[in-house]
Design a protein around this motif. Structure first.
Motif, short mmCIF file in Angstrom:
data_model
loop_
_atom_site.label_atom_id
_atom_site.label_comp_id
_atom_site.label_asym_id
_atom_site.label_seq_id
_atom_site.Cartn_x
_atom_site.Cartn_y
_atom_site.Cartn_z
N UNK A 9 4.31 -5.31 -6.05
CA UNK A 9 3.75 -3.98 -5.99
C UNK A 9 3.33 -3.54 -4.62
N UNK A 10 4.10 -2.89 -3.74
CA UNK A 10 3.61 -2.56 -2.45
C UNK A 10 3.18 -1.18 -2.15
N UNK A 11 2.27 -0.82 -2.93
CA UNK A 11 1.73 0.58 -2.62
C UNK A 11 0.55 0.33 -1.62
N UNK A 12 -0.32 1.27 -1.39
CA UNK A 12 -1.42 1.00 -0.39
C UNK A 12 -2.21 -0.29 -0.54
N UNK A 13 -2.61 -0.68 -1.70
CA UNK A 13 -3.35 -1.81 -1.92
C UNK A 13 -2.59 -2.98 -1.70
N UNK A 14 -1.59 -3.44 -2.54
CA UNK A 14 -0.57 -4.44 -2.44
C UNK A 14 0.01 -4.78 -0.98
N UNK A 15 0.35 -3.33 -0.41
CA UNK A 15 1.07 -3.49 0.87
C UNK A 15 0.06 -3.95 1.97
N UNK A 16 -1.33 -3.69 1.76
CA UNK A 16 -2.14 -3.90 2.94
C UNK A 16 -2.74 -5.49 2.63
N UNK A 17 -2.53 -6.23 1.39
CA UNK A 17 -2.77 -7.23 1.30
C UNK A 17 -1.58 -8.20 1.73
N UNK A 18 -0.53 -7.61 1.59
CA UNK A 18 0.85 -8.28 2.21
C UNK A 18 0.82 -8.32 3.56
N UNK A 19 0.49 -7.41 4.33
CA UNK A 19 0.27 -7.25 5.74
C UNK A 19 -0.88 -8.05 6.43
N UNK A 20 -1.88 -8.15 5.72
CA UNK A 20 -2.99 -9.03 6.08
C UNK A 20 -2.63 -10.50 6.09
#
Ligand code: ATP
Length: 222
Positions: A9-20
């Motif tokens: 799930x790459x919404x704002x939350x998952x996306x931000x975890x993934x980037x970090x």
């Protein structure tokens, strides 16, 4: 040590975890059912795959069993979030972190074997509320349902006093565990340490005690 993670799930939350995680040099498998999202993360994650995470066979094919820690960040679709968590527990994933949408969702996730349930909107709301109450409350971190850590600017009420003068432990049942001053952090402040207005105190305690401490010593009601 480099570890393997999967973010579903790459919404704002998952996306931000993934980037970090990617920026920290970790191997990340990004999964989303939305192709556009996957295209967006192609260059950020080590692998980015379009898949429906509720499908056990698909997750198996992706080698999810070899991953140390899986983060489920599916928000709105609570059913998909729950089903995905069940599949991951069935597959024996060692560590599963799931984003909960509400308290009911959180309760179910805990029951079905999520190791960690996070509630980012609620927690951030609480932190911001404390910061809004007083400019001196810099941060607020929930440790459990009834214990927290706060980071506060000493301000006028505490500046010029020692920890003994303030007697925070006896008066409020809280502990000052560290004092940040300039660029240093003193993790075992002495009782006779003179506090300066600009100091930042890190205080741990039960919520009801922290609340009294905030009302009496932190919030400036002029
Ligand atoms: P945020 O607030 O973090 O932006 P959100 O709570 O709005 O997230 P959603 O947008 O509902 O969360 O979901 C996050 C992502 O999860 C979306 O990109 C969506 O495509 C993806 N997703 C939803 N269901 C599945 C599923 N079954 N398998 C894989 N991905 C899914």
């Amino acid at each position: 040590m480099k570890r393997d993670y999967a973010v579903i799930g790459l919404g704002r939350f998952g996306g931000s975890i993934c980037k970090e995680l990617g920026q920290e040099g970790m191997q990340v498998l990004a999964i989303d059912s939305d192709e556009d999202k996957i295209n967006e993360f192609k260059n950020i994650a080590s692998h980015a795959v379009v898949a429906n995470s509720t499908d056990e066979a698909t997750l198996k094919e992706l080698g999810i069993k070899n991953i140390d820690h899986v983060i489920v960040a599916i928000g709105d679709n609570i059913q998909a979030s729950i089903l995905t968590t069940v599949v991951l527990t069935d597959l024996g994933i060692k560590r599963i972190t799931v984003k909960a949408q509400n308290d009911y969702h959180e309760k179910i996730l805990n029951r079905i074997g999520a190791n960690q349930v996070v509630h980012p909107e609620r927690d951030m709301g609480k932190r911001i509320a404390h910061n809004i109450i007083s400019n001196n409350i810099l941060d607020y971190l929930e440790l459990s349902d009834d214990h927290s850590i706060v980071e506060v600017k000493a301000g006028e009420k505490m500046g010029g006093e020692t920890l003994t003068d303030l007697d925070i432990r006896a008066e409020y049942g809280c502990n000052v565990v560290a004092i940040k001053r300039d660029n240093t952090i003193n993790v075992s402040p002495a009782a006779d340490e003179m506090i300066r207005q600009e100091d930042i105190l890190i205080v741990i305690g039960a919520d009801k005690d922290i609340s009294r401490f905030e009302k009496h010593l932190v919030i400036d009601r002029q």
